[in-house]
Design a protein around this motif. Structure first.
Motif, PDB file in Angstrom:
ATOM      1  N   ALA A  87      36.879   7.776  85.424  1.00  0.00           N
ATOM      2  CA  ALA A  87      38.057   8.231  85.986  1.00  0.00           C
ATOM      3  C   ALA A  87      39.451   9.515  85.535  1.00  0.00           C
ATOM      4  CB  ALA A  87      39.120   6.634  85.600  1.00  0.00           C
ATOM      5  N   PRO A  88      39.650  10.872  85.868  1.00  0.00           N
ATOM      6  CA  PRO A  88      40.192  11.586  85.648  1.00  0.00           C
ATOM      7  C   PRO A  88      41.382  11.289  85.516  1.00  0.00           C
ATOM      8  CG  PRO A  88      38.970  11.583  87.711  1.00  0.00           C
ATOM      9  CD  PRO A  88      38.894  10.298  88.084  1.00  0.00           C
ATOM     10  N   LEU A  89      41.883  10.161  86.155  1.00  0.00           N
ATOM     11  CA  LEU A  89      43.281   9.926  85.773  1.00  0.00           C
ATOM     12  C   LEU A  89      43.309   8.309  86.708  1.00  0.00           C
ATOM     13  CD1 LEU A  89      44.773  11.641  89.025  1.00  0.00           C
ATOM     14  CD2 LEU A  89      42.852  11.685  89.450  1.00  0.00           C
ATOM     15  N   PRO A  90      44.286   7.900  85.871  1.00  0.00           N
ATOM     16  CA  PRO A  90      44.748   6.221  86.115  1.00  0.00           C
ATOM     17  C   PRO A  90      45.191   6.131  87.948  1.00  0.00           C
ATOM     18  CG  PRO A  90      46.931   7.238  84.793  1.00  0.00           C
ATOM     19  CD  PRO A  90      45.562   8.055  85.514  1.00  0.00           C
ATOM     20  N   GLY A  91      44.267   5.293  87.899  1.00  0.00           N
ATOM     21  CA  GLY A  91      44.651   4.561  89.229  1.00  0.00           C
ATOM     22  C   GLY A  91      44.032   3.200  89.945  1.00  0.00           C
ATOM     23  N   THR A  92      43.723   3.292  91.162  1.00  0.00           N
ATOM     24  CA  THR A  92      43.364   1.526  91.606  1.00  0.00           C
ATOM     25  C   THR A  92      41.725   2.324  92.155  1.00  0.00           C
ATOM     26  OG1 THR A  92      45.407   0.905  91.693  1.00  0.00           O
ATOM     27  CG2 THR A  92      43.250  -0.511  92.789  1.00  0.00           C
ATOM     28  N   ILE A  93      40.821   1.421  92.355  1.00  0.00           N
ATOM     29  CA  ILE A  93      39.512   1.137  92.262  1.00  0.00           C
ATOM     30  C   ILE A  93      39.643   0.648  94.771  1.00  0.00           C
ATOM     31  CG2 ILE A  93      36.824   1.003  93.066  1.00  0.00           C
ATOM     32  CD1 ILE A  93      37.925   2.879  90.424  1.00  0.00           C
ATOM     33  N   THR A  94      38.740   1.739  95.264  1.00  0.00           N
ATOM     34  CA  THR A  94      39.528   1.309  96.588  1.00  0.00           C
ATOM     35  C   THR A  94      37.828   1.325  96.974  1.00  0.00           C
ATOM     36  OG1 THR A  94      39.804   3.845  97.626  1.00  0.00           O
ATOM     37  CG2 THR A  94      41.550   2.402  97.003  1.00  0.00           C
ATOM     38  N   GLU A  95      36.962   2.068  96.540  1.00  0.00           N
ATOM     39  CA  GLU A  95      35.771   1.706  96.982  1.00  0.00           C
ATOM     40  C   GLU A  95      34.192   2.608  95.766  1.00  0.00           C
ATOM     41  OE1 GLU A  95      32.789   3.384 101.145  1.00  0.00           O
ATOM     42  OE2 GLU A  95      34.809   4.200 100.591  1.00  0.00           O
ATOM     43  N   ASP A 106      23.735  14.764  91.617  1.00  0.00           N
ATOM     44  CA  ASP A 106      24.964  14.974  91.152  1.00  0.00           C
ATOM     45  C   ASP A 106      25.470  16.248  92.519  1.00  0.00           C
ATOM     46  OD1 ASP A 106      26.711  16.800  89.631  1.00  0.00           O
ATOM     47  OD2 ASP A 106      25.629  18.507  88.689  1.00  0.00           O
ATOM     48  N   GLY A 107      27.658  16.013  92.537  1.00  0.00           N
ATOM     49  CA  GLY A 107      27.567  15.357  93.257  1.00  0.00           C
ATOM     50  C   GLY A 107      27.447  14.897  94.113  1.00  0.00           C
ATOM     51  N   ASP A 108      27.815  13.301  94.346  1.00  0.00           N
ATOM     52  CA  ASP A 108      27.632  12.923  94.989  1.00  0.00           C
ATOM     53  C   ASP A 108      28.715  11.762  94.695  1.00  0.00           C
ATOM     54  OD1 ASP A 108      25.304  13.632  95.917  1.00  0.00           O
ATOM     55  OD2 ASP A 108      23.481  11.547  95.568  1.00  0.00           O
ATOM     56  N   THR A 109      29.379  11.293  95.685  1.00  0.00           N
ATOM     57  CA  THR A 109      30.573  10.567  95.451  1.00  0.00           C
ATOM     58  C   THR A 109      29.916   8.680  95.217  1.00  0.00           C
ATOM     59  OG1 THR A 109      32.119  11.926  97.405  1.00  0.00           O
ATOM     60  CG2 THR A 109      32.540   9.212  96.512  1.00  0.00           C
ATOM     61  N   VAL A 110      30.610   8.538  94.889  1.00  0.00           N
ATOM     62  CA  VAL A 110      29.619   7.401  93.346  1.00  0.00           C
ATOM     63  C   VAL A 110      31.022   6.469  93.264  1.00  0.00           C
ATOM     64  CG1 VAL A 110      28.422   8.240  92.033  1.00  0.00           C
ATOM     65  CG2 VAL A 110      30.567   8.121  90.947  1.00  0.00           C
ATOM     66  N   MET A 116      48.335   8.293  93.040  1.00  0.00           N
ATOM     67  CA  MET A 116      49.494   8.672  93.429  1.00  0.00           C
ATOM     68  C   MET A 116      49.683   8.603  94.934  1.00  0.00           C
ATOM     69  SD  MET A 116      50.333  11.650  90.809  1.00  0.00           S
ATOM     70  CE  MET A 116      48.779  12.099  90.814  1.00  0.00           C
ATOM     71  N   LYS A 117      48.741   7.774  95.478  1.00  0.00           N
ATOM     72  CA  LYS A 117      48.364   7.290  97.352  1.00  0.00           C
ATOM     73  C   LYS A 117      47.672   8.268  97.223  1.00  0.00           C
ATOM     74  CE  LYS A 117      52.968   5.103  97.692  1.00  0.00           C
ATOM     75  NZ  LYS A 117      54.739   4.900  98.233  1.00  0.00           N
ATOM     76  N   MET A 118      46.887   8.782  97.162  1.00  0.00           N
ATOM     77  CA  MET A 118      45.919   9.331  97.619  1.00  0.00           C
ATOM     78  C   MET A 118      44.517   9.014  96.657  1.00  0.00           C
ATOM     79  SD  MET A 118      47.937  13.548  97.412  1.00  0.00           S
ATOM     80  CE  MET A 118      45.823  14.395  97.955  1.00  0.00           C
ATOM     81  N   GLN A 119      43.298   9.103  98.197  1.00  0.00           N
ATOM     82  CA  GLN A 119      42.583   9.134  98.073  1.00  0.00           C
ATOM     83  C   GLN A 119      41.578  10.568  96.760  1.00  0.00           C
ATOM     84  OE1 GLN A 119      40.950   6.413  98.649  1.00  0.00           O
ATOM     85  NE2 GLN A 119      43.118   5.425  99.431  1.00  0.00           N
TER      86      GLN A 119
END
Length: 151
Positions: A87-95, A106-110, A116-119
């Motif tokens: 994780a590059p920063l703290p947050g909540t896993i949404t998917e 390389d580069g696929d979204t996993v 901070m209210k941004m996906q």
């Protein structure tokens, strides 16, 4: 040996006490093994009623968890032989967009992480096969926590 379920700050933990020898307990937290040093030895038979388990010491300030009897989420532990995607920063896993056995490039979204209210799309950093998914939708992670491993 014994299985327990804990909820710490809204995050569920499945804790299994595998064995207790003297003041060292072998435990699994959400499927990841830990060796936990107890403050004092306990009788393994007494763990049927009330285990006393000390939480592992955090390794960095970013991974500090609240003091509690339940072990913190061990998201930074990565199975051997894989490249962790952190994780590059703290947050909540949404998917979580992958599962164990999926082939990624390389580069696929996993994983999608809300911070901070941004996906934020978290991408694979190499080609390979997903060997472990260490988070679930709704999990809270800290910066540097391992999300998946690619072998």
């Amino acid at each position: 040996m014994n299985k327990y379920q804990y909820k710490v700050q809204g995050v569920d933990y499945d804790v299994e006490i595998v064995s207790v020898e003297g003041n060292v307990a072998q435990v699994n937290v959400n499927g990841i093994s830990f060796e936990v040093e107890l403050k004092q030895p306990i009788n393994p038979a007494s763990t049927l009623h009330k285990p006393v388990v000390a939480a592992p010491k955090p390794q960095t300030a970013a991974q500090t968890a609240p003091k509690t009897e339940a072990a913190p989420k061990p998201a930074t532990d990565v199975p051997t032989g894989g490249t962790k995607v952190a994780a590059p920063l703290p947050g909540t896993i949404t998917e979580v967009k992958v599962k164990v056995g999926d082939t990624v490039k390389d580069g696929d979204t996993v994983v999608v992480l809300e911070a901070m209210k941004m996906q934020n799309n978290i991408e694979a950093e190499c080609n390979g096969t997903v060997t472990a998914v260490l988070v679930n939708k709704g999990d809270t992670v800290m910066e540097g926590d391992a999300l998946i491993t690619i072998g």
